[in-house]
Design a protein around this motif. Sequence first.
Motif, short mmCIF file in Angstrom:
data_model
loop_
_atom_site.label_atom_id
_atom_site.label_comp_id
_atom_site.label_asym_id
_atom_site.label_seq_id
_atom_site.Cartn_x
_atom_site.Cartn_y
_atom_site.Cartn_z
N GLN A 39 -23.24 9.52 17.49
CA GLN A 39 -22.79 8.31 16.79
C GLN A 39 -21.27 8.30 16.64
O GLN A 39 -20.61 7.30 16.91
CB GLN A 39 -23.45 8.22 15.42
CG GLN A 39 -23.05 6.97 14.67
CD GLN A 39 -23.76 6.85 13.33
OE1 GLN A 39 -24.44 7.76 12.90
NE2 GLN A 39 -23.58 5.73 12.68
N LYS A 40 -20.70 9.43 16.26
CA LYS A 40 -19.24 9.50 16.12
C LYS A 40 -18.56 9.29 17.47
O LYS A 40 -17.53 8.62 17.56
CB LYS A 40 -18.84 10.85 15.52
CG LYS A 40 -19.19 10.95 14.05
CD LYS A 40 -18.88 12.32 13.50
CE LYS A 40 -19.33 12.42 12.06
NZ LYS A 40 -19.13 13.74 11.50
N GLY A 41 -19.14 9.87 18.52
CA GLY A 41 -18.58 9.70 19.86
C GLY A 41 -18.62 8.24 20.30
O GLY A 41 -17.65 7.72 20.86
N LEU A 42 -19.73 7.57 20.04
CA LEU A 42 -19.86 6.18 20.45
C LEU A 42 -18.98 5.25 19.62
O LEU A 42 -18.46 4.25 20.15
CB LEU A 42 -21.33 5.74 20.38
CG LEU A 42 -22.24 6.41 21.41
CD1 LEU A 42 -23.69 6.04 21.17
CD2 LEU A 42 -21.82 6.05 22.82
N VAL A 43 -18.77 5.57 18.36
CA VAL A 43 -17.85 4.76 17.54
C VAL A 43 -16.44 4.89 18.08
O VAL A 43 -15.72 3.88 18.24
CB VAL A 43 -17.92 5.20 16.05
CG1 VAL A 43 -16.75 4.63 15.26
CG2 VAL A 43 -19.23 4.76 15.44
N LYS A 44 -16.03 6.10 18.38
CA LYS A 44 -14.68 6.30 18.92
C LYS A 44 -14.53 5.61 20.28
O LYS A 44 -13.50 5.00 20.56
CB LYS A 44 -14.37 7.79 19.04
CG LYS A 44 -12.92 8.07 19.28
CD LYS A 44 -12.57 9.50 18.99
CE LYS A 44 -11.08 9.68 19.12
NZ LYS A 44 -10.67 11.02 18.79
N LEU A 45 -15.56 5.69 21.11
CA LEU A 45 -15.53 5.00 22.39
C LEU A 45 -15.43 3.49 22.20
O LEU A 45 -14.67 2.81 22.89
CB LEU A 45 -16.78 5.34 23.21
CG LEU A 45 -16.92 4.64 24.57
CD1 LEU A 45 -15.80 5.10 25.50
CD2 LEU A 45 -18.28 4.91 25.17
N TYR A 46 -16.15 2.96 21.22
CA TYR A 46 -16.11 1.52 20.94
C TYR A 46 -14.70 1.08 20.57
O TYR A 46 -14.23 0.03 21.02
CB TYR A 46 -17.08 1.18 19.81
CG TYR A 46 -17.09 -0.29 19.45
CD1 TYR A 46 -17.83 -1.19 20.20
CD2 TYR A 46 -16.34 -0.78 18.38
CE1 TYR A 46 -17.85 -2.54 19.89
CE2 TYR A 46 -16.34 -2.12 18.06
CZ TYR A 46 -17.10 -3.00 18.82
OH TYR A 46 -17.09 -4.34 18.52
#
Length: 169
Positions: A39-46
């Motif tokens: 989730q943290k990785g995908l938020v940063k990617l977003y």
Amino acid sequence: MKPEAEAEYREFVSARLDQLGRFAFLLCRDWHRAEDAVQKGLVKLYLHWDKTTIKSPDAYVRQVIVNVVREEARRHWFKRERSSDRLPERHHPDPGEAGSERLTMLDALSRLPKRQRIAVVLRIWEDLSVEQTAEIMACSPGTVKSQTARGLQTLRGLLSETIPEEVTT
């Protein structure tokens, strides 16, 4: 974010969410921590999705997941859990259902030093190239090769201790 970029991001996430979850689980051996890291990785990617600085979204999100797992292991702050009357829903298969060989392999994998474990997971389980792995680990290709070789050698030693001799021959 523009609607077409948002649609691309959603498509990327739906196509890779399960794979990223398995990747994170192999790194930390805890489904809940793995979900948090993804989730943290995908938020940063977003937040960086529509910028031209990201060459490979796959490599970027995996690098963020590796960094999150490393940071949590260093801090030990993950223990701040709240008790609840309800059990969480299980979205992933229980690794205990997979068989004793898989559990033996996961146990041996968890006993590797962090950098070796990350290199082995990226190169062997995720089937990434040396260059892709080096990009994610933020190191040279030579380091990836040596960490993978040492990790595999250590795994062989750990597995030879736990697997009976007649099975390995």
